[in-house]
Design a protein around this motif. Structure first.
Motif, short mmCIF file in Angstrom:
data_model
loop_
_atom_site.label_atom_id
_atom_site.label_comp_id
_atom_site.label_asym_id
_atom_site.label_seq_id
_atom_site.Cartn_x
_atom_site.Cartn_y
_atom_site.Cartn_z
N ASN A 141 39.38 103.76 -7.86
CA ASN A 141 38.29 103.71 -6.88
C ASN A 141 38.83 104.02 -5.49
OD1 ASN A 141 36.92 102.70 -9.09
ND2 ASN A 141 36.36 100.76 -8.14
N LYS A 190 36.88 100.78 4.62
CA LYS A 190 35.44 100.75 4.40
C LYS A 190 34.65 100.84 5.71
CE LYS A 190 35.58 98.19 0.05
NZ LYS A 190 35.21 96.94 -0.66
N ASN A 194 31.83 103.63 6.54
CA ASN A 194 30.47 103.25 6.92
C ASN A 194 30.07 103.91 8.24
OD1 ASN A 194 28.30 100.84 6.22
ND2 ASN A 194 28.44 101.26 8.42
N GLU A 210 22.35 105.79 1.58
CA GLU A 210 22.16 104.41 1.14
C GLU A 210 23.00 104.11 -0.08
OE1 GLU A 210 20.78 102.45 3.20
OE2 GLU A 210 20.25 104.18 4.42
N ALA A 214 25.98 101.28 -0.14
CA ALA A 214 25.98 100.25 -1.19
C ALA A 214 27.29 100.26 -1.99
CB ALA A 214 24.79 100.45 -2.12
N SER A 215 27.86 101.44 -2.17
CA SER A 215 29.09 101.56 -2.97
C SER A 215 30.28 100.90 -2.29
CB SER A 215 29.41 103.04 -3.22
OG SER A 215 29.93 103.67 -2.05
N LEU A 216 30.19 100.63 -1.00
CA LEU A 216 31.31 100.00 -0.28
C LEU A 216 31.55 98.58 -0.74
CD1 LEU A 216 30.70 101.36 3.34
CD2 LEU A 216 32.30 102.22 1.62
N GLN A 217 30.67 98.04 -1.59
CA GLN A 217 30.89 96.71 -2.17
C GLN A 217 31.95 96.75 -3.27
OE1 GLN A 217 29.41 93.98 -0.85
NE2 GLN A 217 28.59 95.47 0.63
N LYS A 218 32.26 97.94 -3.78
CA LYS A 218 33.25 98.06 -4.84
C LYS A 218 34.66 97.80 -4.32
CE LYS A 218 30.84 101.48 -7.76
NZ LYS A 218 29.61 101.72 -6.96
N THR A 219 35.53 97.36 -5.22
CA THR A 219 36.93 97.14 -4.88
C THR A 219 37.65 98.48 -4.73
OG1 THR A 219 36.95 95.05 -6.08
CG2 THR A 219 39.08 96.07 -5.64
#
Length: 238
Positions: A141, A190, A194, A210, A214-219
């Motif tokens: 990732n 991140k 953003n 969007e 939202a994908s920035l929550q991934k490790t």
């Protein structure tokens, strides 16, 4: 180890007070896994290059807002330099723009993807593991920020596809023991991703923005990639 950073662009001026410039991002990326690394920056847009290929132990590119097919003289000069590195089998890591230019220099094809922008954190399957990809992991990732992609590999050079996805099949590549590249941006954090997405709302569809945010929550596996890169630099076969 001395690593030459081939700087292909600058962080947007309005974002530099918060995030610095690309060479510092790369130095920060490696600080956690190889604090003894030394760096020398070559501003290739201004045609700055080492006097000798052996001035550094290895080279790494930054990304760029430019495309490898834009036709600028500095891009052609960098493509020639990458080809020189290939001829003498000098260690090189290509990031995003450098990943694409590596393949173009070797005879492959890069063009704007009909799948649109790749932004935010992307998930890529590891398809083949080299000995230096330790610790091993089945997925990678990393943050993405690109429109262009590698669409065909060089017909006369053996390229190992190390990782990919349905969105980006040629995501991470290797050539011999000397070239290693990735479409993602392991050096991006991140908050920077953003901020970059917010600035680009006028040119990227809102739905994709969007999804990217939202994908920035991934490790992130940025430190894992840095470890792989250091292992690659130090691997036998120099």
């Amino acid at each position: 180890m001395k690593i030459g950073i081939l700087q292909c662009d600058h962080v947007r001026e309005e974002l530099q007070p918060r995030f610095g410039d690309y060479p510092q991002m790369i130095a920060d990326l490696f600080a956690g896994v190889a604090p003894d690394c030394r760096f020398r920056v070559f501003r290739v847009q201004a045609f700055e290059y080492p006097d000798s290929l052996d001035e550094c132990d290895a080279y790494i590119t930054t990304g760029s807002r430019h495309g490898v097919n834009d036709g600028h003289t500095w891009i052609q000069r960098l493509e020639d330099f990458i080809h020189q590195l290939h001829q003498v089998k000098k260690r090189y890591v290509g990031i995003c723009f450098g990943h694409q230019l590596m393949i173009k220099a070797l005879g492959g094809e890069v063009r704007k993807s009909d799948k649109g922008w790749g932004i935010g954190v992307t998930v890529n399957q590891v398809l083949h593991t080299r000995s230096w990809m330790q610790p091993a992991q089945p997925v990678l990732n990393l943050i993405a920020s690109h429109q262009d992609q590698v669409v065909s590999l060089p017909p006369t050079v053996d390229i190992d596809v190390l990782a990919g996805s349905s969105f980006c099949p040629y995501y991470m590549l290797a050539c011999g023991d000397h070239f290693f590249s990735v479409q993602g941006h392991p050096e991006f954090i991140k908050a920077y991703s953003n901020a970059l997405m917010e600035i680009r709302r006028a040119i990227i569809p809102a739905e994709r923005i969007e999804q990217g945010i939202a994908s920035l929550q991934k490790t992130l596996d940025d430190q894992l990639f840095a470890r792989w890169a250091v292992n690659f630099f130090n691997a036998p076969g120099r």
